[in-house]
Design an enzyme around this catalytic site. Structure first.
Site, PDB file in Angstrom:
ATOM      1  CG  HIS A  75      -1.545   1.336   1.516  1.00 49.53           C
ATOM      2  ND1 HIS A  75      -2.468   1.925   0.685  1.00 49.53           N
ATOM      3  CD2 HIS A  75      -1.336   2.206   2.533  1.00 49.53           C
ATOM      4  CE1 HIS A  75      -2.807   3.108   1.200  1.00 49.53           C
ATOM      5  NE2 HIS A  75      -2.136   3.305   2.315  1.00 49.53           N
ATOM      6  CG  ASP A 104       7.499  19.510 -25.272  1.00 46.05           C
ATOM      7  OD1 ASP A 104       7.698  18.988 -24.163  1.00 46.05           O
ATOM      8  OD2 ASP A 104       6.815  18.967 -26.164  1.00 46.05           O
ATOM      9  CD1 TRP A 140       6.510   2.836   4.301  1.00 46.30           C
ATOM     10  CD2 TRP A 140       7.890   3.704   2.789  1.00 46.30           C
ATOM     11  NE1 TRP A 140       6.819   4.106   4.698  1.00 46.30           N
ATOM     12  CE2 TRP A 140       7.666   4.672   3.785  1.00 46.30           C
ATOM     13  CE3 TRP A 140       8.726   4.041   1.724  1.00 46.30           C
ATOM     14  CZ2 TRP A 140       8.246   5.938   3.770  1.00 46.30           C
ATOM     15  CZ3 TRP A 140       9.307   5.309   1.711  1.00 46.30           C
ATOM     16  CH2 TRP A 140       9.069   6.238   2.714  1.00 46.30           C
ATOM     17  CB  SER A 167      11.176   6.932 -13.227  1.00 41.54           C
ATOM     18  OG  SER A 167      10.068   7.758 -13.413  1.00 41.54           O
ATOM     19  CB  SER A 168      11.985  10.107  -9.056  1.00 41.99           C
ATOM     20  OG  SER A 168      10.835   9.400  -8.748  1.00 41.99           O
ATOM     21  CG  HIS A 251      11.910  14.572   6.972  1.00 41.28           C
ATOM     22  ND1 HIS A 251      10.879  14.013   7.662  1.00 41.28           N
ATOM     23  CD2 HIS A 251      11.629  15.877   6.858  1.00 41.28           C
ATOM     24  CE1 HIS A 251      10.002  14.952   7.966  1.00 41.28           C
ATOM     25  NE2 HIS A 251      10.431  16.094   7.496  1.00 41.28           N
ATOM     26  CD  GLU A 253       9.569  10.321  -1.503  1.00 41.39           C
ATOM     27  OE1 GLU A 253      10.541  10.708  -2.189  1.00 41.39           O
ATOM     28  OE2 GLU A 253       8.498   9.928  -1.999  1.00 41.39           O
ATOM     29  CE1 TYR A 255       8.077  19.562   5.064  1.00 40.55           C
ATOM     30  CE2 TYR A 255       9.839  18.041   5.586  1.00 40.55           C
ATOM     31  CZ  TYR A 255       8.826  18.875   5.987  1.00 40.55           C
ATOM     32  OH  TYR A 255       8.536  19.013   7.318  1.00 40.55           O
ATOM     33  CB  SER A 266       0.465  29.151  -3.781  1.00 43.32           C
ATOM     34  OG  SER A 266       0.926  28.722  -2.528  1.00 43.32           O
ATOM     35  CG  HIS A 300      11.794  14.085  12.761  1.00 42.86           C
ATOM     36  ND1 HIS A 300      11.705  15.310  12.165  1.00 42.86           N
ATOM     37  CD2 HIS A 300      11.208  13.241  11.903  1.00 42.86           C
ATOM     38  CE1 HIS A 300      11.090  15.207  11.010  1.00 42.86           C
ATOM     39  NE2 HIS A 300      10.791  13.958  10.822  1.00 42.86           N
ATOM     40  CG  HIS A 301      11.389   9.808  10.276  1.00 35.14           C
ATOM     41  ND1 HIS A 301      10.094   9.663   9.838  1.00 35.14           N
ATOM     42  CD2 HIS A 301      11.853  10.930   9.677  1.00 35.14           C
ATOM     43  CE1 HIS A 301       9.797  10.643   8.998  1.00 35.14           C
ATOM     44  NE2 HIS A 301      10.847  11.431   8.891  1.00 35.14           N
ATOM     45  CB  THR A 326       4.830  24.707   7.983  1.00 34.61           C
ATOM     46  OG1 THR A 326       6.028  23.986   7.719  1.00 34.61           O
ATOM     47  CG2 THR A 326       3.660  23.957   7.386  1.00 34.61           C
ATOM     48  CE  LYS A 329       4.094  27.343   1.038  1.00 28.82           C
ATOM     49  NZ  LYS A 329       4.904  28.326   0.333  1.00 28.82           N
ATOM     50  NE  ARG A 448       3.641   2.984  11.184  1.00 27.36           N
ATOM     51  CZ  ARG A 448       4.524   3.578  10.393  1.00 27.36           C
ATOM     52  NH1 ARG A 448       5.537   4.243  10.917  1.00 27.36           N
ATOM     53  NH2 ARG A 448       4.409   3.531   9.090  1.00 27.36           N
TER      54      ARG A 448
END
Lengths: 530, 379
Positions: A75, A104, A140, A167-168, A251, A253, A255, A266, A300-301, A326, A329, A448
């Protein structure tokens, strides 16, 4: 001019399968990305529904603990790498060139390749269901040594991740290059639309972070098959080092999946407030600040992994500091709405829900950032609730808002506004029925990634599962609304589409020609960012 | 649309009432204040952070709702065209920064206190493994495994037909709880023999990861006698959800008596390894150990899970020479879930389980393995 037109005509309208296979047109590739991510969204969503069905009540009713854990692993992989990230790349492909007045993308052939890698990567990833032992049961995050116990599927998952990463990175290089080199005359940095700004920064995050992930999973591969011991204490390695490397990718990732969403909101909020974005410059600075901080907060993870006091303090301070840009924003979006002339078409509803619900995810993020309290929160449903608020009501809601916002531009037809609103209200209500109770579950002690739970968690799990099913099936309304507009069923859309919209994309007809801005437009202040 | 809004508000009100109302305490909605100074400090910090968020939320959402209600085109609002205000940007950067300082100061102090493991009265090593805990009372010579209670094991099987609501402390009960004295400073050391686990005891205020090959530490001083429950918090494979941790806290006098009893028990168990066992006794012992240790992977039927966990029923290894079978059980198979059980099980346990496996299901070798053979093989 005639020559250009002829040239355009010549390559103008390839048809059939080869149009999509060999296309180098940014609009076609954008469409491919968006369709692919929609498919992955439904596949990843169906895995989530298996998980929620099993958690509907205590005991195991439908699937084994093994299948359950494999469902949670896939998932996440499918939603992150298959749904959220490609849909942002798809939006960038469609919109970045026409928002900056470019004909293009800068590297069209690379563009084709970076998309067509993805279907193969995901076929490989999903084919692990057919392999002996099935997909990994390690989540994951693939923490060793647990992930090293995966069976035959292991190298396939890793190669699939390599392909997604390639790809990314290629997509990001393309977008960054386009923004640097292809802006029309007059499209200065301070006139760049916020969506383009957000993608520019995201591109750098991708280029910085994805190779780190590739390195981390390659080390897993050599640990399992080639006798290295990067992550094995018995050979002088350290399993916790994987977590450091992984989250150094992980991390940024996070963002990568939210900065483009900030860009989208925006664009939408000023349009439907009929008022320019309040603090354009501070919005850009805030994006840059968040991107910088994203590289120095990774541990922090891992507050409970056993770090020295100085490490815990550094990562706590840097993490909670993210709340400042944040907050800037969120305050700016509200200041944009303040004394505007608001209307609430479907894209605006999704954008407003984004602001409200993403902020809830921000609050729980601040709480999680306080290291001592995280010793309770870590690895519980409180964390699950937190990251689904930022990824579902954050990233996904922004993507849906963007699709409703630009769909009339892409197809030349309006979607069904009434259906869009019904889709919105069902989603907005039941996504909270789904995820809000998970805060309570986590605080009350439910970890979890468990297939079964103690009976005191039964009530909230049942409510959460009901929310999941209604939210999940409500997305079929979205699918129907999309197909309807693509097949030209709605009323014709004007070039302007939205009364308050500003920017180059609204100067093109709806749908735009196959090749747009073959002659660069001229940009002055009046046409600059919304 | 107005109807939808009302419905939405009703749900949110219900959720808030659920969070606040004490009547819902049984439904478990909030963080526990716990039973140690650390857990109470953490609870206080959690509450502080929560109310700070609520206060910010009231201001932010209030302003937003005001704009949505008042500045809408349908009410004839005409858009002002103001933008960019440096002073305002500075204010809403500085004010949140100050709020963060208010949160960071007490958090830092708590963290410093949590790290102070010096001068303990008692040290206990907590070892995680797939999928149970082991507790060793260092300096006392007492150690034992703590596995999920068999009633929970039975009820937790896929379509078991047993209602979990009828099982006392479903998935939160163990055979041997960790027994601790109240009022003493206890240092806990955490490690693992296989993958990463995380020992979570909400009443203590924390979880600590148990990493293979490394040792983490934490401390606690329990205030009240009682039974406290938690479970593994780090995904450690398919048995992750079935790895509870239970602490029984008692008065120091009761604790000392319990420790003495436990020492005697373990001494007599060690003596059992010396004598000759009958096949019947070994089979009974082996069946018990198999159900507790092996069945999670190899299944009660001995058929395993194809592709993941090999079948023992009809296995060439189990039906082959005794020495090969002993080697696999005692030394494990590196790179797989199969652990080296030599360090985890007693001579009697290993002899029993090997005898059981060689004479169960379709396996009919007739072999009897004595504890003395296992003891000899350890050298």
């Amino acid at each position: 001019m005639a020559e250009i037109a002829l040239h355009g005509e010549e390559h103008g309208h390839p048809t059939g399968l080869t149009r999509w296979l060999f296309t180098t047109n940014h609009k076609d590739i954008g469409t491919l990305y968006l369709c692919f991510s929609l498919l992955m969204f439904f596949i990843g969503g169906s895995f989530a529904l298996v998980v929620r069905a099993e958690l509907f009540q205590p005991g195991l009713q439908f699937v084994s603990a093994t299948t359950f854990t494999q469902m949670t692993t896939l998932h996440a992989l499918v939603m992150i790498f298959g749904a959220i990230m490609p849909s942002f790349v798809g939006l960038a492909n469609w919109m970045v060139p026409i928002m900056i007045g470019a004909p293009d993308m800068a590297l069209p052939r690379l563009n084709n390749w970076s998309f067509w890698i993805l279907p193969f990567a995901f076929v490989m990833l999903l084919s692990t269901w057919a392999m002996p032992g099935g997909p990994p049961t390690s989540g994951w995050t693939l923490y060793p040594p647990n992930s090293l116990q995966t069976g035959m599927a292991f190298p396939f998952v890793i190669f699939a991740i390599h392909l997604m990463g390639i790809s990314s990175v290629m997509g990001a290089i393309n977008i960054v290059t386009t923004i640097f080199n292809m802006r029309a005359p007059g499209m200065t940095w301070s006139r760049l639309p916020l969506f383009v700004w957000s993608w520019l920064i995201t591109g750098f995050l991708l280029i910085g972070a994805m190779p780190v992930l590739a390195g981390a999973v390659t080390m897993l591969l050599t640990d399992k098959y080639f006798g290295t011991s990067f992550f094995s204490a018995a050979g002088g390695g350290d399993p916790v080092m994987f977590q450091h490397v992984f989250w150094f990718f992980g991390h940024p990732e996070v963002y990568i999946m939210i900065l483009p969403a900030f860009g989208i909101v925006s664009q939408i909020v000023p349009t439907f407030s009929r008022k320019p974005l309040f603090g354009y410059h501070s919005m850009v600075y805030a994006i840059c600040a968040i991107a910088f901080l994203s590289f120095v907060v990774w541990a922090h993870h891992m507050f409970t992994v056993g770090m020295p006091l100085a490490g815990e303090l550094f990562f706590m301070y840097s993490t909670i500091l993210i709340a400042v840009p944040t907050g800037v924003k969120v305050f700016n979006w509200i200041a944009t709405m303040w004394r505007g002339s608001l209307t609430f078409e479907t894209p605006m509803l999704w954008a407003l829900a984004f602001i409200v619900l993403f902020t809830i995810g921000g609050f729980s993020g601040l709480m999680l950032g306080l290291a001592p309290v995280d010793f309770q929160y870590q690895d519980t449903y409180f964390v699950v609730a937190h990251f689904h608020y930022v990824l579902v009501t954050g990233a996904l809601f922004a993507i849906v808002a963007a699709v409703y916002y630009w769909l009339p531009k892409w197809t030349g037809h309006m979607y069904d506004e009434r259906l869009g609103k019904i889709h919105f209200w069902i989603s907005a209500i039941f996504v909270n029925v789904l995820f809000f109770p998970q805060h309570f579950l986590g605080l009350a002690g439910m970890p979890r990634r468990i297939p079964d739970y103690a009976v005191q968690y039964a009530e909230w799990n049942m409510i959460s599962s009901i929310g999941a099913f209604v939210f999940g099936f409500a997305q079929l309304l979205f699918l129907y609304n999309l197909i309807r507009a693509v097949r030209g069923r709605g009323p014709r859309a004007t070039a302007q589409v939205w009364e308050g919209a500003h920017g180059l994309e609204w100067t093109l007809p709806s749908p735009p020609p196959y090749h747009s801005f073959t002659e660069p437009p001229k940009i002055d202040d009046a046409q600059a960012h919304s | 649309m107005a109807g939808n809004t009302r419905f939405c508000l009703a749900i949110m009100a219900a959720a808030l009432a659920g969070a606040a109302s004490p009547a819902y305490a049984d439904y478990a909605t909030g963080l526990t204040p716990g039973i140690t100074s650390t857990s109470r400090e953490i609870y206080w910090l959690h509450s502080l952070a929560y109310w700070v968020c609520v206060a910010i939320g009231v201001v932010v959402y209030g302003a937003m709702m005001w704009a949505i209600a008042r500045h809408r085109k349908s009410r004839g609002a005409v858009a002002a065209q103001f933008r960019e205000n440096a002073r305002l940007e500075i204010v809403w950067t500085i004010v949140p920064l100050l709020i963060l300082v208010v949160l960071a100061v007490p958090a830092t102090l708590t963290l410093i206190r949590m790290k102070d493991t010096a001068a303990p009265d008692l040290t206990i090593k907590v070892t995680g493994q797939q999928w149970r805990w082991r507790y060793d009372y260092l300096d006392q010579g007492v150690g034992f495994f703590s596995s999920l209670d068999t009633k929970s094991v039975d009820a937790s099987k896929l379509r078991s037909g047993i209602d979990p609501a009828g099982v006392p402390n479903y998935l939160r009960e163990v055979d041997n709880p960790l027994v601790l004295p109240i009022g003493r400073k206890i240092r806990l050391l955490f490690t693992s023999t296989d993958v990463i686990h995380s020992w979570w005891m909400p009443a203590f205020g924390y979880k600590i990861d148990a990493n293979p090959g490394f040792i983490n530490e934490a401390w606690t001083r329990i205030d009240q006698p009682g039974t406290y429950r938690g479970q593994c918090a780090e995904l450690c494979g398919i048995g992750h959800g079935y790895m509870p941790a239970v602490v029984v806290a008692m008065n120091p006098a009761d604790f000392d008596a319990w420790l003495a009893t436990k020492k005697t028990e373990q001494a007599s168990a060690a003596a059992g390894a010396e004598r000759q066992w009958t096949k019947t006794d070994l089979m009974a012992k082996g069946q018990e150990v198999y159900g507790r240790i092996c069945a999670a992977c190899h299944q009660p039927t001995g058929k395993g899970i194809p592709g993941t966990f090999p079948a023992l029923d009809g296995s060439p290894l189990v039906n082959g020479p005794v020495s090969g079978h002993m080697d696999r059980v005692m030394n494990g198979k590196p790179g797989t879930t199969m652990q080296a059980f030599a360090t985890q099980l007693s001579d009697v346990d290993i002899a029993g389980v090997i005898t059981f496996e060689r004479n169960s299901w379709g396996n009919k070798t007739g072999d009897v393995v004595q504890p003395s053979q296992i003891k000899a093989a350890r050298k």
